[in-house]
Design a protein around this motif. Structure first.
Motif, PDB file in Angstrom:
ATOM      1  N   LYS A 138       0.857  -1.407   0.037  1.00  0.00           N
ATOM      2  CA  LYS A 138       0.058   0.106   0.093  1.00  0.00           C
ATOM      3  C   LYS A 138       0.963   1.192  -0.132  1.00  0.00           C
ATOM      4  O   LYS A 138       0.443   2.235  -0.752  1.00  0.00           O
ATOM      5  N   THR A 139       2.209   1.130   0.823  1.00  0.00           N
ATOM      6  CA  THR A 139       2.724   2.490   0.689  1.00  0.00           C
ATOM      7  C   THR A 139       3.391   2.823  -0.708  1.00  0.00           C
ATOM      8  O   THR A 139       3.563   4.043  -1.137  1.00  0.00           O
ATOM      9  N   TRP A 140       3.927   1.703  -1.208  1.00  0.00           N
ATOM     10  CA  TRP A 140       4.593   2.081  -2.666  1.00  0.00           C
ATOM     11  C   TRP A 140       3.463   2.262  -3.518  1.00  0.00           C
ATOM     12  O   TRP A 140       3.742   3.071  -4.331  1.00  0.00           O
ATOM     13  N   LEU A 153       4.270  -2.748   5.676  1.00  0.00           N
ATOM     14  CA  LEU A 153       4.921  -1.450   5.533  1.00  0.00           C
ATOM     15  C   LEU A 153       6.410  -1.569   5.453  1.00  0.00           C
ATOM     16  O   LEU A 153       7.026  -2.317   6.072  1.00  0.00           O
ATOM     17  N   ARG A 205       0.808   4.160  -3.032  1.00  0.00           N
ATOM     18  CA  ARG A 205       0.500   5.695  -2.732  1.00  0.00           C
ATOM     19  C   ARG A 205       1.578   6.556  -3.328  1.00  0.00           C
ATOM     20  O   ARG A 205       1.515   7.576  -3.668  1.00  0.00           O
ATOM     21  N   GLU A 206       2.844   5.925  -3.020  1.00  0.00           N
ATOM     22  CA  GLU A 206       3.829   6.807  -3.540  1.00  0.00           C
ATOM     23  C   GLU A 206       3.964   6.907  -5.328  1.00  0.00           C
ATOM     24  O   GLU A 206       4.037   8.055  -5.556  1.00  0.00           O
TER      25      GLU A 206
END
Length: 916
Positions: free
Chosen positions: A283-285, A309, A287-288
């Motif tokens: 998810k973090t990547w 994460l 959003r990036e």
């Protein structure tokens, strides 16, 4: 190496996917697909590209199938376990995402990744490239030249020619010789028995090369020389196996070979990556990429994957060295105003009871910390604040239970403060124990945790102090370097805590184990360790003398049986006597082909021959003498007159404590000589020793976990469980069970807990395997709940990778889905035993806490002085004997409500042995 040359970056993909798999948690995507290794590889490949910006690059993986080394040596890698299934299923995803990241991929059937890398490195260097090989494999150090260097992306360690020499003690062009002498257990390549890195490097330095060592073999003395001479015929093949080939034919796999244009690193497929990250829950990547305006077809939402994460981004560090009172006041205000403070002590010793503070570090926020040097004594050491005044100013905060504190292995730091008269309170968290509760099978050092959770590698103790004979005390370390090291420790501890605690709090069982068992146990063990136990040194010395006389007598008896004197400590001489002179049957061989004389072999031979039985007796008594009767008197603390063991809390994956310096858990109490050791653990005048332990605890836990009606009924009635089992198995009335039947039932009861099969039971009872199998079949026919529990537990373990205790402790089984049959079978046995052994470990910890709480509340003078397996050992005034006899068993039995009653029994005596 010239920086202006174009860069070729070669990545050892096979090395990293294994390391990523074992370093990362068991991450899962929205569909349940394992993704931990994928996550780790993506993080490393992105980091490499950003760090080095190569013109050409390739990620090399091992291809399926045998290689030329298997043709040379059929046993090559024969002992290596097959790839774990959760990793195998991630391989296609890893290949896919590496390509999306712009990296060419290379797999060459018939050769290993190392050989493809070696060939590419040689050709690239010849064509004017500087070459960096990204790997964690020491074998590739042989490829290092002025044009070729190594980088370990996971540890950020780089190796040039000089670095190889510093690390291994030999230059790159002698790494092959070095590896040949040592062998490689992972690849099943024998070397010279008992030759490790130091000996290998020493020989090469002395004789110039492997050929020089071989030429000098006749003059090299001692066991090492003997082992070298035995290995001479093998060494040429060993050298061939460890040599990385640099002349492989890559025409069919690299377009235009030997030109390297096809290995230019490509553009990142951002749209493809976004779709990949969405599908697999990164998810973090995701959003990036979305923040950068990348769009991709695919679902608009994604499930939140557990633990997915990435490590938090690195920031600028703000570390202060506090050497003035104004700076101290500033940091004291920060500490007093913070909700949670990480702290770390730097000391002059690893001995719990002797260590004194050299400096202190505190961290109140990520990347923000201070170091207070207090006893640095180097020539360039700055003026420092006085130790006693600093501790006096800190003492109110340190002893305030309402001020929450955090550390890594806080029990050690609490000992250190206690040595200065400070009873630290308020330790709310310990990152070592957080890691232990989450993943007991992994390393829990702060270095490993920072690498795993934060993607950071700080200074090591060896970086500051050196190692071996040249190691300096911490007090002599340059203060600036000491501050960097210590601030990193407290500040990274805080960062790791912020990553681990939410994962514990998200699971009720793990939270219970951490908050109600492990953290309170840490504080309790501090008290037990400081209590120590009294030792009768004179009794031990007398016993040691008797053992020495018996060993001399045994040596004479052994010489008579052998027909000649021989060195009992020499496996080679024992082998020559047993198998050469006496012609005893060879049971198994060592890696070098010599007949084995290990304990298993000698035990088997001892059933039929007197000489191996005497050798085993000699070994047992010699170990008892060296480990206990000689050593224990030397371990008495001069200040207390007692022996203070150290309990390691985060070692055994089952949750059991490990005792060391001295190890109180391995005293062989089934032998008369071993029991005499316990006679030396005594009470001072006017006091007694009491021993309280659980009765048949693991069988009671088995009854609870399986819910088997027959077992539950037997325990509920208070019947002898082994007689009750015998009555069921042999169809006899309870009062008609014979001693032989009870013995068989007892062996079955305990054997099943430890995964014993028909052959093991037959060996223990001295019966035929067929009869033993019949006993086991009858057992399962009568105790069907036990059979169902075992089957369900194995299936659950295979699906989840772990089993759990009654209280929710997770017991990880990395080999449960191994393709290696014996390893998988071993993990299946562990799956049955671990919940019982783990629950027993939890119960004895809870019992220790409950008893100590009652002692404190009722103002008793009884001390808990040892915890050994399922037993608590006390030292008490004679006036408190009745209290201990009545209250302790009740307290121990009341710590948990199982489906069967818990039963604890207590005995008293002037010594530990007498209390049994």
């Amino acid at each position: 190496m010239t920086e202006s040359k174009p860069l070729m970056l070669l990545v050892d993909g096979s090395s990293y996917l294994y390391r990523a798999f074992h370093a990362m948690p068991d991450l899962r995507g929205p569909d349940g697909q394992a993704t931990g290794a994928v996550h780790g590889v993506v993080a490393m490949m992105r980091r490499l590209r950003d760090q080095f910006k190569p013109e050409r690059a390739v990620c090399v993986f091992d291809a399926k199938g045998p290689t030329f080394r298997d043709e040379w040596y059929p046993e090559y890698k024969a002992q290596r376990a097959p790839m774990p299934e959760p990793l195998r299923e991630q391989i296609p995803l890893i290949h896919e995402v590496v390509r999306l990241l712009g990296w060419p991929i290379l797999e060459v059937p018939g050769i290993e990744a190392d050989d493809a890398i070696g060939t590419l490195a040689r050709v690239a260097a010849q064509q004017g490239h500087r070459v960096i090989i990204s790997t964690g494999d020491k074998d590739l150090a042989q490829l290092v030249t002025p044009e070729v260097s190594l980088i370990n992306t996971m540890s950020n360690e780089g190796l040039t020619e000089e670095g190889v020499m510093d690390k291994f003690g030999v230059p790159p062009n002698r790494i092959i010789d070095y590896l040949t002498l040592m062998g490689d257990t992972v690849d099943n390549v024998p070397g010279v028995e008992k030759v490790g890195p130091k000996t290998a490097a020493k020989w090469i330095a002395e004789y110039g090369s492997l050929d020089g060592v071989i030429a000098a073999a006749g003059s090299i003395k001692g066991v090492a020389g003997e082992n070298l001479r035995k290995a001479l015929d093998w060494l040429p093949m060993g050298r061939q196996l460890v040599t990385v080939k640099t002349d492989c034919d890559l025409h069919a796999h690299v377009t235009g070979w030997p030109a390297l244009e096809s290995l230019a690193i490509g553009a990142v497929d951002s749209a493809g990556l976004l779709a990949f990250f969405r599908q697999h829950g990164f998810k973090t990547w995701m959003r990036e990429l979305e923040g950068a305006g990348v769009a991709a077809a695919g679902p608009s939402t994604v499930a939140e994957p557990t633990d997915a994460l990435p490590p938090p981004p690195l920031q600028d560090k703000h570390y202060d060295t506090v050497t003035s009172w104004p700076a101290f006041e500033t940091w004291l205000a920060k500490i007093q105003g913070a909700e949670l403070v990480a702290l770390d002590t730097e000391t002059d010793s690893l001995n719990n009871l002797e260590a004194r503070i050299v400096g202190l570090s505190f961290s109140v926020a990520p990347f923000e910390a201070c170091y207070i040097p207090l006893r640095h004594a180097g020539m360039d050491a700055p003026e420092q604040l006085p130790l006693d005044e600093v501790l006096a100013r800190l003492k109110p905060w340190l002893e305030d239970a309402a001020r929450s504190k955090l550390g890594q292995h806080v029990k050690y730091d609490a000992h250190v403060f206690a040595n200065h008269g400070i009873q630290i309170r308020g330790y709310a968290h310990d990152t070592m124990l957080q890691s232990y509760v989450l993943e007991a099978h992994k390393s829990h050092s702060l270095e490993a945790l920072a690498d795993r959770e934060l993607g950071r590698k700080g200074l090591s103790y060896e970086d500051l102090c050196g190692k071996g004979a040249k190691q300096i005390p911490f007090a002599q370390v340059d203060v600036a370097r000491a501050a960097e090291y210590s601030c990193e420790d407290s500040e990274m501890c805080l960062g790791v805590h912020q990553r681990l605690l939410p994962r514990i709090q998200a699971d009720a069982g793990l939270r219970t184990v951490y908050e109600q068992i492990e953290m309170p146990t840490s504080a309790q063990l501090l008290r037990v360790e400081r209590n120590g136990v009294l030792i009768d040194a004179e009794r031990l010395r007398a016993h040691s003398h008797e053992l020495g006389q018996r060993l001399l007598q045994l040596e004479a008896e052994l010489a008579e049986l052998a027909g000649q004197p021989f060195n009992i400590g020499s496996p080679k001489q024992i082998g020559e006597i047993l198998f050469g002179k006496l012609g005893l049957p060879v049971k198994k061989k060592t890696a070098t082909g010599a007949p084995s004389t290990d304990e298993e072999v000698l035990t088997e031979l001892a059933a039929d021959f007197p000489l191996p039985a005497k050798i085993l007796e000699h070994r047992s008594l010699a170990k008892l003498k060296s480990t206990y009767t000689d050593k224990l008197p030397l371990m008495i603390n001069a200040g207390t007159g007692r022996v203070h063991t150290h309990y390691a809390q985060a070692v055994a994956v089952t949750g059991r404590l490990a005792s060391n310096d001295p190890n109180l858990q391995n005293i062989p109490v089934r032998t008369a000589e071993g029991r005499r050791i316990r006679e030396a653990f005594i009470a001072p005048p006017g006091r007694l020793i009491a021993s309280a332990d659980y009765s048949q605890i693991e069988l009671r836990i088995m009854a609870h976990l399986s819910g088997d009606e027959a077992m539950l009924a037997a325990f509920a009635s208070g019947a002898d469980i082994h007689k009750a089992t015998a009555a069921e198995v042999f169809g006899a009335a309870l009062d008609q069970v014979t001693g032989e039947q009870r013995r068989a039932a007892k062996a079955i009861n305990f054997g099943l807990i430890y995964g014993m099969g028909a052959y093991g039971l037959a060996s223990q009872l001295g019966i035929e395997p067929k009869a033993a199998k019949d006993y086991i079949d009858k057992y399962f026919a009568r105790f069907q709940g036990v059979r169902a529990f075992m089957d369900e537990t194995r299936a659950s373990a295979k699906a989840k990778g772990f089993v759990e205790t009654v209280f929710g402790r997770r017991l990880w089984l990395p080999e449960i889905n191994s393709g290696n049959g014996p390893r998988r079978a071993g993990a299946e046995r562990q799956a049955i035993n671990a919940p019982m052994q783990g629950t027993a470990a939890d119960l004895i910890k809870l019992a220790m806490l409950a008893v100590q709480k009652a002692l404190d509340q009722e103002g008793k003078q009884t001390l808990i002085v040892m915890q050994v397996h399922d037993e608590l050992v006390f030292e008490l005034p004679e006036a408190e004997r009745d209290w201990v006899a009545q209250r302790v068993p009740d307290l121990m039995a009341g710590v948990a409500q199982l489906k069967v009653p818990l039963l604890a029994e207590v005995g008293f005596g002037a010594s530990w042995e007498a209390a049994h």
